[in-house]
Design an enzyme around this catalytic site. Structure first.
Site, mmCIF file in Angstrom:
data_model
loop_
_atom_site.group_PDB
_atom_site.id
_atom_site.type_symbol
_atom_site.label_atom_id
_atom_site.label_comp_id
_atom_site.label_asym_id
_atom_site.label_seq_id
_atom_site.Cartn_x
_atom_site.Cartn_y
_atom_site.Cartn_z
ATOM 1 N N GLU A 197 -1.768 22.467 85.639
ATOM 2 C CA GLU A 197 -0.392 21.962 85.693
ATOM 3 C C GLU A 197 0.533 22.829 84.844
ATOM 4 O O GLU A 197 1.684 23.089 85.226
ATOM 5 C CB GLU A 197 -0.367 20.497 85.237
ATOM 6 C CG GLU A 197 -1.023 19.570 86.261
ATOM 7 C CD GLU A 197 -1.071 18.122 85.821
ATOM 8 O OE1 GLU A 197 -0.547 17.265 86.552
ATOM 9 O OE2 GLU A 197 -1.637 17.849 84.742
ATOM 10 N N ALA A 255 -6.543 18.542 79.191
ATOM 11 C CA ALA A 255 -6.354 17.678 78.020
ATOM 12 C C ALA A 255 -7.467 17.904 77.008
ATOM 13 O O ALA A 255 -8.618 18.170 77.364
ATOM 14 C CB ALA A 255 -6.325 16.217 78.448
ATOM 15 N N GLU A 264 -8.969 15.242 87.693
ATOM 16 C CA GLU A 264 -8.663 13.949 87.076
ATOM 17 C C GLU A 264 -9.272 12.765 87.815
ATOM 18 O O GLU A 264 -9.589 11.735 87.206
ATOM 19 C CB GLU A 264 -7.147 13.773 86.982
ATOM 20 C CG GLU A 264 -6.465 14.627 85.922
ATOM 21 C CD GLU A 264 -6.141 16.033 86.402
ATOM 22 O OE1 GLU A 264 -5.457 16.759 85.667
ATOM 23 O OE2 GLU A 264 -6.575 16.409 87.509
ATOM 24 N N GLY A 272 -4.707 19.652 83.163
ATOM 25 C CA GLY A 272 -3.432 20.008 82.561
ATOM 26 C C GLY A 272 -3.246 21.508 82.429
ATOM 27 O O GLY A 272 -2.112 22.002 82.417
#
Length: 700
Positions: free
Chosen positions: A105, A61, A125, A102
């Site tokens: 991911e 992020a 996270e 992310g």
């Protein structure tokens, strides 16, 4: 655009380009989706590579968008992954350097993954009180197995790509020296026509290598995680989300993960961790200090004073690979200091945190001396002598005479006026405060005190040095006690008043530790040395006779009970054991003092103890902020989180006050102002102003 698009033969290459770590902000997410559409529409393109520019594939992020509407704006990361997964053409993630959060991911949503050797792979996270929220808990166990996925997600720790080479996470790991993009292009051409396209979501979860009974493994994991998670809910929710990957189909697992993520993002613990994350990154941003301010080279250091603090400060330089000379006035004191740091290194080596080679290297970087001439060529010298203005000024007079031009003269003073220390030199621009916290070789905080004449290059150099020493440097202006110790004085005063009114040390410490502090005020005093606070109070009583101080701490010191170093303080200690034992002698002294001063002792609740100690910090913090001693409220929070053991899950005193509500905090302070020692509770003007305006200390 935050992603570049180029076609190499029959392969489209999408390069994330959002420095410094290719954060997946809204512009980058939009650019990826647009590029996928462009590649799908081009019949000449048979395969797609997603890679990153610069020093990362993607760090996840974009922190600039954290807590803003952009973070959830379309296309979300879910939408990006959906576009990649359903591109209709093979998509290969070409990963180098950093692939986290992310970013991982996104890579898991690709059909294939190729990694450079040494790339750091993580889902961190949990360190922000969250869990992966875009399929990480559902996809990762499908390619590395339940056990390894659980370790990675619950710890948040990075794993080198070569250690994952034998898992299904990577289709290839490129050896060091080979060009990643060249290898990825060759791989893309080879698999361009392979169908069906492999999707991680369609794989089965490998339950566990050691325990094929996944239910038993998950329960054991829950027990272990619960024991280490403390007040933070995220680690256990990570286990629950991983259990969902095993027990639910993929889409239901995604929904479960998302629900857990949304719960966590609203939790007070996650808000506190995210606040600390951003606050730490703000500490180095000084309004009048340009990013290109020149810095001075620090190739050699000197430390004056080989006591507990000086020896530990010297270790910091050796740990960073910087040669350091430790100076003392007596051979006996020097030998003791060198023996202390050797003992510290030996203890670290016994724990397996230091190799024999590292032990030898670090000791070789530390030299002892009895002569100022031997430190004259140092680039920085840190004075760590007794906390007395006369003693420190005499040291700085000598340093002014012997140190080379351009050397930084730093003081480890924890309370004294840095400008007065600098005034005895002819180079005030070279003088700065570097207040290390004890034990200095362990504690992360470094309070950097900027004098009225401290040069900007000296400040910039010291901030850079703090990072090299692996410290968090927080800049403070000059006042008695700076940020941390000025506030702790009010905290300690209230602790002392509580003793006079009805508490005993163990009750106060227990209440504060249950609130989350690493250590209560009386255990802290015994660890630091009660004589240090005694000396400071004597000085302050002369400077500010109108301020009342509790007498119990003075009576304790008059009994010779200075803490752990004397085997007796607020608590009793046994030889070789730091465990505090309540002292009948001290308890009797406290009760007698209350009687002698005409105070009728009363029952005091743990809630009152916590409110009085914490809001005393907040009120003084507001004054410090208003006076400009601290640049921002978040700097105060960092000082307390990393220097004084304030509970991380509460985000620091100023953030905690914001979360309680400043109107409520002010009302309680005004209530306590009506009681005994009410003069200690005069509300800070800034606190009153913000409360009346319904604002917060940490407002953007």
């Amino acid at each position: 655009m935050s992603a570049d698009y180029r076609v190499h033969g029959c392969v489209a290459v999408i390069t994330l380009n959002n420095p410094p770590v290719n954060g997946l902000g809204l512009a980058t997410r939009s650019a990826i989706v647009d590029a996928i559409k462009q590649a799908r529409a081009d019949d000449a393109v048979k395969a797609i590579i997603v890679t990153g520019a610069g020093k990362a594939f993607s760090g996840g992020a974009d922190i600039k968008e954290f807590n803003s509407p952009k973070a959830l704006a379309e296309p979300t990361l879910f939408s990006v992954i959906d576009a990649v997964e359903n591109a209709g053409k093979p998509v290969i993630a070409a990963i180098h350097a950093i692939c986290m959060g992310g970013g991982l991911e996104l890579a898991l949503g690709c059909h294939y993954r190729i990694a450079a050797s040494g790339a750091q792979i993580a889902l961190p996270e949990v360190k922000l009180g969250l869990l992966p929220g875009a399929g990480g808990t559902q996809r990762l166990p499908r390619v590395v197995g339940l056990e390894l996925a659980l370790d990675m997600i619950v710890s948040g720790a990075p794993v080198a790509s070569e250690k994952l080479a034998r898992t299904a996470l990577f289709d290839a790991v490129v050896k060091s020296g080979d060009d990643l993009l060249t290898q990825a292009l060759a791989f893309a051409e080879k698999i361009a026509d392979v169908r069906p396209l492999p999707k991680v979501r369609e794989k089965e979860v490998a339950k566990s290598v050691d325990d094929p009974n996944h239910e038993a493994f998950l329960q054991l994991s829950r027990n272990k995680v619960e024991a280490m998670a403390g007040p933070f809910p995220a680690p256990l929710k990570c286990v629950d989300a991983l259990a969902a990957a095993v027990t639910l189909d993929f889409e239901d697992g995604l929904k479960f993960e998302r629900a857990q993520f949304m719960q966590l993002i609203q939790s007070s613990e996650s808000k506190a961790l995210r606040h600390a994350f951003f606050a730490e990154r703000l500490t180095g941003k000084i309004p009048d200090l340009a990013l290109d301010t020149p810095t001075r080279a620090i190739r050699q250091a000197g430390v004056i004073g080989a006591g507990t603090m000086g020896a530990a400060i010297a270790m910091n330089f050796a740990n960073a690979g910087i040669p350091v000379i430790l100076l003392e006035t007596r051979q006996e004191a020097l030998d003791k200091g060198l023996a202390t740091l050797r003992k510290n290194y030996e203890a670290t080596m016994k724990k397996g945190k230091l190799t024999q080679q590292q032990f030898d290297q670090r000791l070789a970087l530390i030299q002892g001396t009895l002569s100022y001439d031997d430190i004259a060529s140092a680039d920085i010298v840190i004075e760590a002598v007794f906390e007395d203005m006369g003693v420190k000024q005499s040291v700085f007079k000598k340093l002014d005479q012997v140190m080379k031009p351009g050397a930084i003269l730093a003081s480890n003073t924890s309370t004294l006026d840095l400008n007065r220390i600098a005034s005895v030199t002819k180079r005030s621009q070279d003088v700065i405060g570097t207040h290390f916290f004890s034990p200095a070789n362990v504690m992360k905080l470094l309070e950097i005190v900027r004098g009225e004449k401290t040069g900007k290059d000296v400040l910039a150099t010291t901030l850079a040095l703090s990072k090299k020493l692996k410290k968090i440097g927080v800049v403070s202006g000059v006042c008695d006690g700076f940020i941390g110790n000025r506030m702790i004085e009010q905290y300690s005063r209230q602790a002392g008043f509580l003793l006079e009114e009805g508490c005993l040390p163990q009750q106060v410490d227990r209440a504060v530790e249950q609130f989350g502090f690493a250590m209560g005020p009386f255990r802290m005093g015994d660890l630091a040395g009660n004589d240090i606070g005694w000396a400071i109070r004597k000085r302050r009583r002369i400077a500010s006779p109108q301020i009342s101080y509790p007498k119990t701490a003075d009576l304790l010191c008059e009994m010779g009970r200075f803490g752990q170093k004397t085997g007796a303080g607020w608590y009793d200690y046994q030889a070789g054991d730091r465990t505090p034992h309540p002292s009948e002698l001290v308890d009797a002294m406290i009760v007698l003092h209350s009687a002698d001063t005409g105070v009728t002792r009363r029952q005091i609740s743990d809630l009152e103890i916590v409110e009085r100690l914490v809001y005393a910090l907040v009120n003084e913090g507001a004054r410090i902020l208003e006076e400009g001693i601290a640049l921002r409220a978040s700097d105060i929070d960092i000082v307390y989180l990393y220097g004084y053991g304030f509970p991380l899950q509460r985000g620091g005193p100023m953030f905690y006050a914001d979360s309680v509500g400043l109107t409520k905090v002010l009302a309680l302070i005004e209530q306590y102002a009506l009681g005994r020692h009410g003069e200690a509770w005069t509300p800070a003007p800034l606190l009153k102003k913000l409360a009346e305006e319904k604002k917060t200390f940490n407002a953007p």
